[in-house]
Design an enzyme around this catalytic site. Structure first.
Site, PDB file in Angstrom:
ATOM      1  N   ASP A  96      -7.088  -7.146  -4.794  1.00 29.72           N
ATOM      2  CA  ASP A  96      -6.321  -6.206  -5.327  1.00 29.72           C
ATOM      3  C   ASP A  96      -6.821  -6.225  -7.120  1.00 29.72           C
ATOM      4  OD1 ASP A  96      -6.414  -3.723  -4.164  1.00 29.72           O
ATOM      5  OD2 ASP A  96      -3.988  -3.549  -4.493  1.00 29.72           O
ATOM      6  N   GLN A 116       0.812  -1.284   0.179  1.00 32.87           N
ATOM      7  CA  GLN A 116       0.528   0.084   0.124  1.00 32.87           C
ATOM      8  C   GLN A 116       0.821   1.635   0.476  1.00 32.87           C
ATOM      9  OE1 GLN A 116      -3.962  -0.005  -0.196  1.00 32.87           O
ATOM     10  NE2 GLN A 116      -2.511  -2.068  -0.883  1.00 32.87           N
ATOM     11  N   HIS A 157       2.626   2.766  -2.539  1.00 29.90           N
ATOM     12  CA  HIS A 157       0.381   3.981  -4.421  1.00 29.90           C
ATOM     13  C   HIS A 157       1.220   5.367  -4.019  1.00 29.90           C
ATOM     14  CE1 HIS A 157      -2.885   0.918  -5.348  1.00 29.90           C
ATOM     15  NE2 HIS A 157      -1.978   0.366  -4.425  1.00 29.90           N
ATOM     16  N   GLU A 183      -9.135   1.192   5.065  1.00 32.07           N
ATOM     17  CA  GLU A 183     -10.093   0.488   4.197  1.00 32.07           C
ATOM     18  C   GLU A 183      -9.512  -1.204   4.004  1.00 32.07           C
ATOM     19  OE1 GLU A 183      -8.831   1.234  -0.858  1.00 32.07           O
ATOM     20  OE2 GLU A 183      -7.679   1.573   1.018  1.00 32.07           O
ATOM     21  N   HIS A 184      -8.635  -1.943   3.821  1.00 27.70           N
ATOM     22  CA  HIS A 184      -7.894  -3.071   4.211  1.00 27.70           C
ATOM     23  C   HIS A 184      -7.696  -3.435   4.751  1.00 27.70           C
ATOM     24  CE1 HIS A 184      -6.756  -1.670   0.180  1.00 27.70           C
ATOM     25  NE2 HIS A 184      -7.402  -2.210  -0.870  1.00 27.70           N
ATOM     26  N   HIS A 240     -53.190  16.933   1.332  1.00 29.66           N
ATOM     27  CA  HIS A 240     -53.661  15.405   1.585  1.00 29.66           C
ATOM     28  C   HIS A 240     -54.373  14.554   2.148  1.00 29.66           C
ATOM     29  CE1 HIS A 240     -49.365  16.781   0.896  1.00 29.66           C
ATOM     30  NE2 HIS A 240     -48.445  15.228   0.698  1.00 29.66           N
TER      31      HIS A 240
END
Length: 430
Positions: free
Chosen positions: A361, A259, A262, A327-328, A420
Site C-alpha cells: 500500500d 483491509q 478501510h 485485489e490483494h 475502399h
C-alpha cells in the site's frame, strides 16, 4: 467471521453470496450525479463554487480561491517531521524505480518489399488525479497516481482534493510536492470529476482521470468515460490470505484487519487446509480487535463480508482464489514460489510471511491502485502504460502496395465498399 468449508455441498453458492457486490449502481445516486455533472458542464466555475460551498461547508469568494499554489505544497512538505519527509521521499523513489521498468518503447520492422510497420508510444498530454479528502486522506494515493504519470512523460498533472471545512491535509499536499504535481485544486466529489472532464474557466480539461473516491466519484467517472479515459471504477478493498499454518496467527489476523479497517463493506478472507490454525487465527482476532481504533468498522466488515474457509489443500485454495480474483492476495506459506504458477487472477500477489499487504500500500514500489470486485480476471494494476497510448505506423512501399492492394481490393469488394477497393486499386501498376 463466518466459517465455510469447501467440501460442503452448497459451498459455491455460499462463496458467490459472500463475494457478490454491485459497484455503485444506485439509481437515485446516479440521477444526482448526472445533475451535478451537467451543471458543471453548463456553468463551469459557478457550479463548482456552489457545490463546494454546499458539500464542503466552505465560503468561496472567487473561483481562484479553489487553487492552491505549489508554494503551499512545498510549505506543507517543510512542515513535516524529518521522519515523515524521509518516508514520503523514500516511498516515492521506490515507486518511481519500479515504474521506470514499465516504460514502453516504440518499435518497427521492415518487410522484404520495403514496407515498414510498427508502433509509436506517446504519453498523454494532461491527466487529473482524484485524491480523497476529509475522513479519508491518503498521501500514498498521490504518489501511486502521480509518479507513474510523471514517469510516462505526462506533461501536466492536475490534482483535485476535497477540503471539508476548508481544512487542508499537509501530508497530502506534501505528497503532491514530492510527486511533481503541477496544479492543485481543493474541490472534490462528482463536481471535481466533471470539472476535469469538461474543463471550467479555472480547471483545464484533462485526457484521463485516475484515483479512488466514494460512490459519487465512482458514478461520475463512469458517466464521463468516453469524454475522457478513466483508470477503473473501483469497489471496496479486498484481501485474500492463503495460509499453510507457518505464519504467526497474529500476523495474519492483523493483515485481515488491515483491509477491514478501510470500510464496513471491505472484504477479508482466509483460506487454509489446517482447521486448528484457523481456530488460532480466530483467537488472535478476538484478542487484537479491542486494540484497534477502527474496531467498529473492522467488526462490521468481518461480520458482513469476511470469512474463514477450510480447504482440502493449498492447490484447492489457489483454485478458489482464482475464482475470487482478489485485489490483494497474500501467499502466507513457507514456500510461496510453489504456488505462484497456480495463481492466474489477482491484483497484487504478496509472497511469504514477511510480505504484508500494507507494505504494498505504501512503499514496496508496485502500484496500490488495483482491480477489485473480481475484475482482476481481466484488469491490471495502474501503471505507466495507463498514461501512454499507442499509434500504429504503416509505411507501405511501392512494391508493397502492389501485393497489399490486390488483397485489400478483394476484401473491400466482398464487403461492398467500392471506394475502399478503388483507393487500393489506383495504386496498382497499370
Amino acid at each position: 467471521m463466518r466459517k465455510l468449508n469447501s467440501q460442503d455441498q452448497n459451498f459455491l453458492a455460499q462463496l458467490n453470496a459472500l463475494t457478490a457486490f454491485e459497484v455503485a449502481q444506485d439509481v437515485t445516486l446516479d440521477q444526482r450525479v448526472a445533475e451535478i455533472v451537467e451543471q458543471v458542464k453548463l456553468h463551469g466555475d459557478r457550479a463548482l463554487i456552489q457545490y463546494t460551498e454546499q458539500f464542503d461547508r466552505r465560503q468561496i469568494g472567487q473561483a481562484s480561491d479553489l487553487e492552491l499554489s505549489l508554494d503551499a505544497c512545498q510549505a506543507a512538505f517543510n512542515s513535516l517531521s524529518e521522519q515523515q519527509k524521509q518516508a514520503l521521499t523514500t516511498a516515492a523513489e521506490r515507486i518511481r524505480r519500479f515504474h521506470e521498468k514499465q516504460k514502453g518503447e516504440g518499435w518497427t520492422y521492415t518487410e522484404a518489399d520495403g514496407t515498414v510497420l510498427g508502433q509509436k508510444i506517446t504519453p498523454l498530454d494532461r491527466v487529473g488525479i482524484y485524491v480523497p479528502g476529509g475522513k479519508a486522506a491518503y498521501p500514498s494515493s498521490v504518489l501511486m497516481n502521480a509518479v507513474p504519470a510523471q514517469v510516462a512523460g505526462v506533461a501536466e498533472i492536475i490534482m483535485v482534493v476535497p477540503t471539508p471545512d476548508g481544512i487542508n491535509n499537509p501530508f497530502v499536499l506534501a505528497a503532491a510536492y514530492v510527486a511533481g504535481v503541477n496544479r492543485v485544486f481543493t474541490v472534490g466529489g462528482a463536481q471535481a470529476v466533471a470539472a476535469l472532464a469538461y474543463g471550467t474557466q479555472l480547471i483545464p480539461a484533462v485526457d484521463k482521470i485516475v484515483g479512488p473516491g466514494n460512490a459519487y466519484v465512482a458514478a461520475a467517472k463512469r458517466r464521463v468515460f468516453g469524454v475522457v479515459g478513466i483508470d477503473m471504477v473501483a469497489g471496496p478493498s479486498e484481501i485474500l490470505v492463503i495460509a499453510d499454518g507457518s505464519t504467526d496467527p497474529e500476523w495474519v489476523a492483523m493483515d485481515l484487519f488491515s483491509q477491514a479497517e478501510h470500510d464496513e463493506i471491505a472484504q477479508a478472507i482466509l483460506l487454509c487446509p489446517d482447521e486448528s490454525y484457523l481456530k488460532q487465527v480466530e483467537l488472535a482476532l478476538s484478542r487484537l480487535i479491542e486494540t484497534m481504533p477502527r474496531r467498529d468498522t473492522i467488526k462490521a466488515s468481518l461480520s458482513s463480508r469476511g470469512a474463514m474457509i477450510l480447504v482440502k489443500s493449498l492447490d484447492e485454495a489457489c483454485t478458489i482464489s482464482n475464482y475470487i480474483a482478489p485485489e490483494h492476495l497474500e501467499l502466507s506459506v513457507a514456500q510461496p514460489e510453489q504456488l505462484l504458477d497456480k495463481i492466474k487472477h489477482a491484483g497484487a500477489i504478496f509472497m511469504g510471511q514477511y510480505s504484508s499487504e500494507s507494505l504494498g500500500d505504501y512503499c514496496a514500489g508496485p502500484n496500490h491502485v488495483l482491480p477489485t470486485g473480481r475484475t482482476a480476471r481481466f484488469a491490471s494494476p495502474l501503471g505507466v502504460y495507463d498514461f501512454q497510448k499507442r499509434s500504429s505506423i504503416i509505411h507501405v512501399s511501392h512494391q508493397g502496395a502492389q501485393s497489399l492492394g490486390q488483397i485489400a481490393s478483394q476484401l473491400a469488394h466482398g464487403e461492398g465498399l467500392t471506394a475502399h477497393a478503388r483507393s487500393a486499386e489506383l495504386r496498382l501498376e497499370k
